[in-house]
Design a protein around this motif. Sequence first.
Motif, short mmCIF file in Angstrom:
data_model
loop_
_atom_site.label_atom_id
_atom_site.label_comp_id
_atom_site.label_asym_id
_atom_site.label_seq_id
_atom_site.Cartn_x
_atom_site.Cartn_y
_atom_site.Cartn_z
N ARG A 1 -3.71 9.24 -0.94
CA ARG A 1 -2.38 9.13 -0.35
C ARG A 1 -1.38 9.92 -1.18
N GLU B 1 -1.63 9.69 4.34
CA GLU B 1 -2.99 9.83 3.84
C GLU B 1 -3.40 11.29 3.85
N GLN C 1 0.83 -1.20 0.00
CA GLN C 1 0.00 0.00 0.00
C GLN C 1 0.87 1.26 0.00
N GLN D 1 -6.41 6.10 -3.58
CA GLN D 1 -5.87 5.75 -2.26
C GLN D 1 -5.92 6.91 -1.28
#
Length: 196
Positions: free
Chosen positions: A90, A105, A69, A88
């Motif tokens: 992110r 994040e 991730q 995501q």
Amino acid sequence: MARSSSGAIVAVLTAAALGGVGFLAFQAEAAPDRPASAHAPAATGKDKGEDAGGKDKAGSAGADQGKAQNAVPENSGAGLRVVYALAQKRVWLVGSDGKATRTYEVAPSTVSPPPGAYTVTSRDPQVTGSDGVPIEHVVRFHKNAAGIVFGFSAAVDGSSPKPDPAKKTGGIRAQPADGRAMWEFAVNNTKVVVVP
């Protein structure tokens, strides 16, 4: 008489030296657009987006899943850049060696920038966001045809935005420590790559 005039000279020279040091310190603090280094400052503990227990806020579903991730997205370019993955939610700060120096994040607003390559166009140390919240470390990288400005920032109080669906805004909020890392990393003309 000679003693008092030499004492006055020493006092004047001391005051001038202190004033010069103060001015240089002010200049160093107020210079936001210094050249980007190959790596952002190393972050530890709370600055890395860890919670009170020292774990990444992204989750603890397993080390391999966390590494996958947090890996820099493929097809996000090369070299020093900021990568923002829309799905995501992110961001990665990627050094010139292609390795992420930080990832975290973010909380997007109501409108997202289209995928593509951009550059940092302007920065502000502190302003009021379109939602009326004081924000800091604003790093802008795109303005669309409708006039919506896209950029990264952090709320001074650390709060996450509560976007009003009726308003079309392009702010991308991070926690204060992450916003500070972005500010130090992404000077004007730094590449920003947005991926789906």
